[in-house]
Design a protein around this motif. Structure first.
Motif, PDB file in Angstrom:
ATOM      1  N   PRO A  63      34.111  42.408  58.085  1.00 48.00           N
ATOM      2  CA  PRO A  63      33.520  41.019  57.452  1.00 48.00           C
ATOM      3  C   PRO A  63      33.758  40.257  55.624  1.00 48.00           C
ATOM      4  CG  PRO A  63      32.678  43.830  56.979  1.00 48.00           C
ATOM      5  CD  PRO A  63      35.088  43.997  57.714  1.00 48.00           C
ATOM      6  N   ALA A  64      34.978  40.986  55.648  1.00 44.90           N
ATOM      7  CA  ALA A  64      35.940  39.546  54.809  1.00 44.90           C
ATOM      8  C   ALA A  64      36.453  38.267  55.684  1.00 44.90           C
ATOM      9  CB  ALA A  64      37.147  40.996  54.325  1.00 44.90           C
ATOM     10  N   ASP A  65      36.700  38.751  57.014  1.00 44.73           N
ATOM     11  CA  ASP A  65      37.356  37.879  57.889  1.00 44.73           C
ATOM     12  C   ASP A  65      35.518  36.293  58.163  1.00 44.73           C
ATOM     13  OD1 ASP A  65      38.216  35.984  59.201  1.00 44.73           O
ATOM     14  OD2 ASP A  65      38.246  36.981  61.245  1.00 44.73           O
ATOM     15  N   ARG A  66      34.684  37.911  58.781  1.00 50.05           N
ATOM     16  CA  ARG A  66      33.493  36.903  58.993  1.00 50.05           C
ATOM     17  C   ARG A  66      32.908  35.921  58.356  1.00 50.05           C
ATOM     18  NH1 ARG A  66      32.893  42.979  61.709  1.00 50.05           N
ATOM     19  NH2 ARG A  66      31.076  42.779  59.753  1.00 50.05           N
ATOM     20  N   ILE A  67      32.568  36.708  56.718  1.00 47.47           N
ATOM     21  CA  ILE A  67      32.371  35.614  55.912  1.00 47.47           C
ATOM     22  C   ILE A  67      33.113  34.362  55.219  1.00 47.47           C
ATOM     23  CG2 ILE A  67      31.382  38.150  54.750  1.00 47.47           C
ATOM     24  CD1 ILE A  67      32.911  37.991  52.221  1.00 47.47           C
ATOM     25  N   GLY A  68      34.268  34.192  55.871  1.00 46.45           N
ATOM     26  CA  GLY A  68      34.954  33.130  55.742  1.00 46.45           C
ATOM     27  C   GLY A  68      35.973  33.177  55.130  1.00 46.45           C
ATOM     28  N   ASN A  76      31.479  47.025  52.147  1.00 50.73           N
ATOM     29  CA  ASN A  76      31.344  45.397  51.295  1.00 50.73           C
ATOM     30  C   ASN A  76      31.934  44.761  51.694  1.00 50.73           C
ATOM     31  OD1 ASN A  76      34.342  45.320  50.133  1.00 50.73           O
ATOM     32  ND2 ASN A  76      33.328  47.021  50.079  1.00 50.73           N
ATOM     33  N   PRO A  77      31.105  43.259  51.837  1.00 51.12           N
ATOM     34  CA  PRO A  77      31.877  41.818  52.201  1.00 51.12           C
ATOM     35  C   PRO A  77      33.492  41.425  51.616  1.00 51.12           C
ATOM     36  CG  PRO A  77      29.978  41.208  50.661  1.00 51.12           C
ATOM     37  CD  PRO A  77      30.515  43.032  50.438  1.00 51.12           C
ATOM     38  N   TYR A  78      34.021  42.361  51.564  1.00 53.36           N
ATOM     39  CA  TYR A  78      35.949  42.255  51.068  1.00 53.36           C
ATOM     40  C   TYR A  78      35.981  43.392  51.757  1.00 53.36           C
ATOM     41  CZ  TYR A  78      34.905  39.765  46.233  1.00 53.36           C
ATOM     42  OH  TYR A  78      33.850  39.409  45.294  1.00 53.36           O
ATOM     43  N   ALA A  79      36.167  43.572  52.720  1.00 55.35           N
ATOM     44  CA  ALA A  79      36.136  44.803  53.445  1.00 55.35           C
ATOM     45  C   ALA A  79      37.349  44.310  54.086  1.00 55.35           C
ATOM     46  CB  ALA A  79      35.579  46.028  54.138  1.00 55.35           C
ATOM     47  N   GLY A  80      38.627  44.719  54.555  1.00 59.08           N
ATOM     48  CA  GLY A  80      38.995  44.245  55.513  1.00 59.08           C
ATOM     49  C   GLY A  80      39.733  42.972  55.045  1.00 59.08           C
ATOM     50  N   ALA A  81      40.544  42.918  53.492  1.00 59.29           N
ATOM     51  CA  ALA A  81      40.709  42.214  52.937  1.00 59.29           C
ATOM     52  C   ALA A  81      42.108  42.969  51.923  1.00 59.29           C
ATOM     53  CB  ALA A  81      40.241  41.096  51.667  1.00 59.29           C
ATOM     54  N   GLU A  82      43.620  42.065  52.012  1.00 61.52           N
ATOM     55  CA  GLU A  82      44.667  42.772  51.380  1.00 61.52           C
ATOM     56  C   GLU A  82      44.399  42.188  50.296  1.00 61.52           C
ATOM     57  OE1 GLU A  82      48.688  44.669  51.561  1.00 61.52           O
ATOM     58  OE2 GLU A  82      48.056  43.447  52.725  1.00 61.52           O
ATOM     59  N   ASN A  85      52.177  27.001  39.438  1.00 65.69           N
ATOM     60  CA  ASN A  85      52.850  27.326  37.901  1.00 65.69           C
ATOM     61  C   ASN A  85      50.976  27.292  37.175  1.00 65.69           C
ATOM     62  OD1 ASN A  85      55.576  28.324  38.838  1.00 65.69           O
ATOM     63  ND2 ASN A  85      56.280  26.206  37.990  1.00 65.69           N
ATOM     64  N   GLY A  86      51.457  28.792  36.853  1.00 65.62           N
ATOM     65  CA  GLY A  86      49.948  29.264  35.681  1.00 65.62           C
ATOM     66  C   GLY A  86      48.784  30.234  37.220  1.00 65.62           C
ATOM     67  N   SER A  87      49.301  30.074  37.888  1.00 66.51           N
ATOM     68  CA  SER A  87      47.963  30.776  38.474  1.00 66.51           C
ATOM     69  C   SER A  87      48.055  32.092  37.988  1.00 66.51           C
ATOM     70  CB  SER A  87      48.136  29.991  40.421  1.00 66.51           C
ATOM     71  OG  SER A  87      48.609  29.706  40.683  1.00 66.51           O
ATOM     72  N   THR A  88      46.577  32.397  37.896  1.00 67.71           N
ATOM     73  CA  THR A  88      46.213  34.094  37.808  1.00 67.71           C
ATOM     74  C   THR A  88      44.892  34.554  38.152  1.00 67.71           C
ATOM     75  OG1 THR A  88      45.089  33.175  35.437  1.00 67.71           O
ATOM     76  CG2 THR A  88      47.153  33.442  35.119  1.00 67.71           C
ATOM     77  N   GLY A  89      45.133  35.881  38.361  1.00 71.47           N
ATOM     78  CA  GLY A  89      43.489  36.566  39.423  1.00 71.47           C
ATOM     79  C   GLY A  89      44.206  37.265  39.971  1.00 71.47           C
ATOM     80  N   VAL A  90      43.336  36.950  41.586  1.00 72.37           N
ATOM     81  CA  VAL A  90      43.841  38.228  42.586  1.00 72.37           C
ATOM     82  C   VAL A  90      43.811  37.416  43.815  1.00 72.37           C
ATOM     83  CG1 VAL A  90      42.787  40.296  43.456  1.00 72.37           C
ATOM     84  CG2 VAL A  90      42.390  40.245  41.019  1.00 72.37           C
ATOM     85  N   ILE A  91      44.177  37.239  44.107  1.00 76.35           N
ATOM     86  CA  ILE A  91      44.800  36.171  45.445  1.00 76.35           C
ATOM     87  C   ILE A  91      44.727  37.650  46.568  1.00 76.35           C
ATOM     88  CG2 ILE A  91      46.816  37.035  45.716  1.00 76.35           C
ATOM     89  CD1 ILE A  91      47.493  33.953  46.077  1.00 76.35           C
ATOM     90  N   VAL A  92      44.155  36.330  47.616  1.00 77.40           N
ATOM     91  CA  VAL A  92      43.670  37.919  49.649  1.00 77.40           C
ATOM     92  C   VAL A  92      45.225  37.201  49.527  1.00 77.40           C
ATOM     93  CG1 VAL A  92      42.786  37.281  52.062  1.00 77.40           C
ATOM     94  CG2 VAL A  92      41.506  36.986  49.586  1.00 77.40           C
ATOM     95  N   LEU A  93      45.744  38.158  50.528  1.00 73.71           N
ATOM     96  CA  LEU A  93      46.711  38.298  51.051  1.00 73.71           C
ATOM     97  C   LEU A  93      47.396  37.575  52.925  1.00 73.71           C
ATOM     98  CD1 LEU A  93      49.537  40.711  49.011  1.00 73.71           C
ATOM     99  CD2 LEU A  93      49.089  37.960  48.609  1.00 73.71           C
ATOM    100  N   ARG A  94      45.994  38.915  53.422  1.00 74.70           N
ATOM    101  CA  ARG A  94      46.268  38.986  54.482  1.00 74.70           C
ATOM    102  C   ARG A  94      44.530  39.702  54.843  1.00 74.70           C
ATOM    103  NH1 ARG A  94      51.667  39.722  53.542  1.00 74.70           N
ATOM    104  NH2 ARG A  94      50.866  41.673  52.656  1.00 74.70           N
TER     105      ARG A  94
END
Length: 477
Positions: free
Chosen positions: A423-428, A386-392, A408-417
């Motif tokens: 694939p995640a790196d290649r799609i930007g 999947n395109p997210y593979a390689g993202a932590e 402050n107030g940020s919610t959701g799911v964040i990319v750490l590394r």
């Protein structure tokens, strides 16, 4: 008629003479008087410097850097294009020692030293040189990149050391005399004088808290971590940055206020980890347009646009739309001031917030707690086709928002590394991106994305938020 004319002239001359005598008398009173005693010719900062300078130290750091030497062949643009910019074939690893210098201030007689984070960042060895030229090794007790402060402990001391006491930086006023003590350019301990040019000044890129004392006392490279002292000998700031195009002093220097320094020292004494209070509310500076729409007398304060449900601010009764104007009696003219004021308080206490709602002022006592880790991070390194593979990724919580210095107030799911070349790196995708939607389905948590990725999509419509902007990617399966 002639006699009358003469009498008028005589009267006019008499009046002019009296005015001249009065002016001369006034000027004589304003004349500078020569010193009448030897003591009047010896007014000096020397006694202040003698008492304060022994507590200011020089800091030398040593760092070993590994570099890879490439053959000249791979400097050719053709080979760099063919093999890639990061291709390192044929090079040998070499070690290089990087030395840097700065200043520091002893703040307790048992050898606790405060300096800038950037002075000791990534250092393998730290040496502290006292004013009497004695040298000691030092350990790092606390690192706080957000404030650009670090606390060191001198090793091997056998006696009590001279130190500076912190003075309340809120007592400073623009125009107060100050002295800067440090080690500019490594020439040795140097003292410069000036005044407080401004308070609550912004210096972008220095720390997460844009709230500095500005001074025209000369501050140069090497002064970082040195002392800014008041005329009563109190430590009122840690010199940290200058505004300069050429690297030298232009009369615009910045120091971290002692009230912020005090919180980092307190954390070092209590165990080394800096934990700042969280109230669960944030907002924007009240500008002229906002003030006009809310019928406020002046464009000052912070308009709350986010109040965390169940957070201390919400429990105390603060709501979105309230305008915070002061904390513990100290004015809060803008969002930076609000952030600074809260950061200088201690976890476990309370703060008195004065605000305005619908034109009416009110006060609320707000508890100061550590930012909660809710929801849990649920760290996940994405794998699979999947395109997210390689993202932590991780769930955003108030604690993680504080740790990453996000809004402050940020919610959701964040990319750490990201894994390089994945694939995640290649799609930007980039660290810091917040995952919003996948094929119009909201990504509310890590668990939710796991469930969405179980489906085999023919096309992937990915929506993310980056630096406040919404971005969309369309990837064919």
């Amino acid at each position: 008629m002639i006699k009358g004319f003469v009498r008028k002239i005589g009267f006019t001359l008499a009046v002019a003479a009296s005015i001249l005598i009065f002016v001369e008398s006034s000027l004589s009173k304003q004349k500078k008087i020569l010193p009448s005693s030897r003591a009047q010719t010896q007014l000096s900062f020397a006694p202040l410097v003698k008492s304060a300078a022994p507590a200011v130290v020089n800091i030398y750091t040593r760092r070993v850097i590994q570099t890879r030497a490439q053959t000249p062949l791979f400097n050719d643009p053709f080979f760099r294009q063919f093999f890639g910019e990061k291709f390192e074939f044929g090079g040998r690893t070499r070690k290089r020692v990087q030395n840097s210098l700065g200043s520091g201030v002893i703040v307790s007689n048992d050898g606790l030293v405060v300096t800038n984070f950037h002075v000791i960042d990534k250092a393998d060895e730290i040496t502290i040189v006292l004013a009497d030229r004695r040298e000691f090794e030092a350990d790092v007790v606390t690192r706080d990149k957000k404030t650009d402060l670090a606390i060191l402990r001198i090793k091997g001391r056998t006696e009590k050391l001279p130190y500076l006491s912190l003075r309340d930086s809120d007592t400073l006023e623009v125009g107060d005399f100050v002295l800067a003590i440090g080690n500019p350019f490594g020439v040795g301990q140097t003292v410069t004088s000036g005044i407080v040019s401004a308070l609550a000044r912004t210096a972008r890129g220095v720390s997460d808290f844009d709230f500095f004392i500005q001074t025209d006392a000369a501050i140069n490279p090497g002064n970082s971590g040195g002392a800014l002292i008041s005329l009563d000998g109190g430590l009122i700031g840690i010199n940290t940055a200058i505004y300069s195009r050429g690297g030298g002093s232009n009369g615009i220097g910045f120091a971290i206020p002692s009230n912020m320094v005090a919180t980092v020292i307190d954390s070092a004494v209590k165990g080394g980890v800096v934990i700042r209070p969280w109230v669960g509310a944030s907002g924007q500076t009240v500008d002229a347009d906002i003030a006009r729409s809310l019928k406020l007398p002046t464009p000052s304060g912070v308009l709350l646009n986010s109040v965390h449900p169940g957070g201390p601010a919400a429990v105390a009764g603060l709501k979105v739309g309230d305008v915070i104007v002061s904390i513990d009696g100290k004015d809060v003219p803008d969002a930076n001031s609000l952030k600074f004021r809260i950061a200088t308080l201690l976890v476990g206490g309370q703060t008195l917030i004065r605000a305005i709602r619908s034109g009416r002022p009110f006060e609320r006592r707000v508890n100061l707690i550590a930012a909660p880790e809710e929801p849990p991070r649920d760290l996940w390194l994405i794998t699979g086709s999947n395109p997210y593979a390689g993202a932590e990724i991780a769930n955003l919580s108030p604690a993680l928002v504080e740790e990453l210095a996000l809004k402050n107030g940020s919610t959701g799911v964040i990319v750490l590394r990201l894994k390089r070349g994945s694939p995640a790196d290649r799609i930007g995708l980039k660290p810091g991106d917040i995952l919003i939607r996948l094929n119009h389905a909201k990504i509310s948590s890590v668990a939710r994305l796991k469930k969405l990725l179980r489906t085999d999509y023919k096309a992937w419509r990915i929506e993310i938020r980056r630096s406040g902007r919404l971005l969309q990617l369309l990837i064919r399966g």
